[in-house]
Design an enzyme around this catalytic site. Structure first.
Site, mmCIF file in Angstrom:
data_model
loop_
_atom_site.group_PDB
_atom_site.id
_atom_site.type_symbol
_atom_site.label_atom_id
_atom_site.label_comp_id
_atom_site.label_asym_id
_atom_site.label_seq_id
_atom_site.Cartn_x
_atom_site.Cartn_y
_atom_site.Cartn_z
ATOM 1 N N ASP A 108 0.835 -1.196 0.000
ATOM 2 C CA ASP A 108 0.000 0.000 0.000
ATOM 3 C C ASP A 108 0.874 1.253 0.000
ATOM 4 O O ASP A 108 2.012 1.232 0.485
ATOM 5 C CB ASP A 108 -0.897 0.027 1.237
ATOM 6 C CG ASP A 108 -1.899 -1.127 1.264
ATOM 7 O OD1 ASP A 108 -2.234 -1.632 0.184
ATOM 8 O OD2 ASP A 108 -2.318 -1.510 2.371
ATOM 9 N N LYS A 109 0.333 2.331 -0.511
ATOM 10 C CA LYS A 109 1.075 3.594 -0.577
ATOM 11 C C LYS A 109 1.620 4.007 0.788
ATOM 12 O O LYS A 109 2.754 4.470 0.904
ATOM 13 C CB LYS A 109 0.159 4.694 -1.127
ATOM 14 C CG LYS A 109 0.811 6.066 -1.224
ATOM 15 C CD LYS A 109 -0.167 7.099 -1.778
ATOM 16 C CE LYS A 109 0.468 8.481 -1.835
ATOM 17 N NZ LYS A 109 -0.471 9.493 -2.376
#
EC number: 5.4.99.-
Length: 286
Positions: free
Chosen positions: A134-135
């Protein structure tokens, strides 16, 4: 593209056809071209598909440009890349927090994949995504450096032969280690989020190991190991037992600071050399 691979010591003797189809997962169309063009050799000698290969043999494959499609990736900034392990086939990076793994739009050039493309450009190589983070998550992430090894690494991931250990800091005191087995599905009200959905969700298994309780902040430092790789799996599983990850912008009602989730370790057996690779993304969260 030409690849030469020496078969490892524990390699079981088999035919070229079995090697390409079953061990190296070469697509049928590409196998056909290798056979008809006679682009396979063993120890420097042209080999037919019924020829045997054994431990110590050097197998060379010659691919043409049309055998594998070449992705278009805008170049980013090579200086942002932190390498944990690299050889001619694969590379493991330490992903910064706040950076996307790959572009979602063709004009994006500020993701980890773009920066890796810039790093590999002088070597005439391209990156291929094996898995993602995930970012908001930092830490160890694996990429392939050619399309040949990509399905092999994908199979290792699916068969749980790539070990990933995460660090997280959660709210409250988690008194003991546990395994969370709850199915995860999409949130029908927010497309960005995932929820526990025992009826329609996908099987998800997370092993949680308590490292330390931080009394001053009423938080617990934990390690998490995944048996499955669902989107937001650790975040959703920990939230489901009442211990939300600190700083989670999606699942914590009052997020403060960065998401306290970090892919600390990544282990795998190299599919060609048999080397035990252990990549640690330091310094981590503690």
């Amino acid at each position: 593209m030409e690849l030469s691979i020496q078969l490892p010591k524990n390699f079981k003797e088999q035919t070229v056809r079995e090697l390409l189809e079953q061990e190296w997962l070469v697509p049928r169309k590409v196998r056909h071209f290798l056979r008809t063009r006679k682009n396979v050799s063993i120890n420097g000698e042209t080999a037919l598909f019924h020829f045997p290969v054994k431990s110590g043999d050097i197998v060379t494959l010659q691919f043409e440009s049309e055998d594998y499609p070449t992705p278009t990736i805008l170049s980013g900034h090579a200086s942002t890349i932190e390498v944990l392990f690299e050889d001619e086939h694969l590379i493991i990076l330490n992903k910064p927090v706040g950076m996307k793994t790959h572009p979602n739009q063709p004009d994006e050039n500020d993701t980890l994949l773009n920066h890796l493309a810039a790093y590999l450009a002088p070597k005439n190589q391209l990156p291929y995504v094996v898995h993602r983070l995930d970012k908001e998550t930092s830490g160890a992430i694996l990429f392939a450096k050619n399309p040949f090894v990509l399905p092999i690494l994908g199979r290792l991931l699916e068969s749980k032969q790539i070990y990933r250990r995460y660090q997280a800091v959660v709210s409250g005191e988690l008194k003991e280690s546990l395994t969370i087995r709850k199915k995860i599905g999409r949130d029908r009200h927010d497309r960005r989020k995932r929820v526990i959905d025992e009826r329609r969700g996908d099987i998800a298994i997370t092993h949680v190991e308590v490292d330390a309780y931080i009394k001053k902040s009423n938080q617990t430092a934990v390690y998490c190991v995944l048996d499955t790789g669902r989107t937001h799996q650790i975040r959703v599983h920990l939230a489901s037992i009442g211990h939300l990850i600190i700083g989670d912008p999606l699942y914590h009602p009052k997020p403060v600071g960065r998401l306290m989730l970090h892919a600390y370790e990544l282990h795998l057996i190299h599919p060609f050399t048999g080397e035990n690779i252990v990549a640690t993304a330091k310094p981590g969260l503690w």
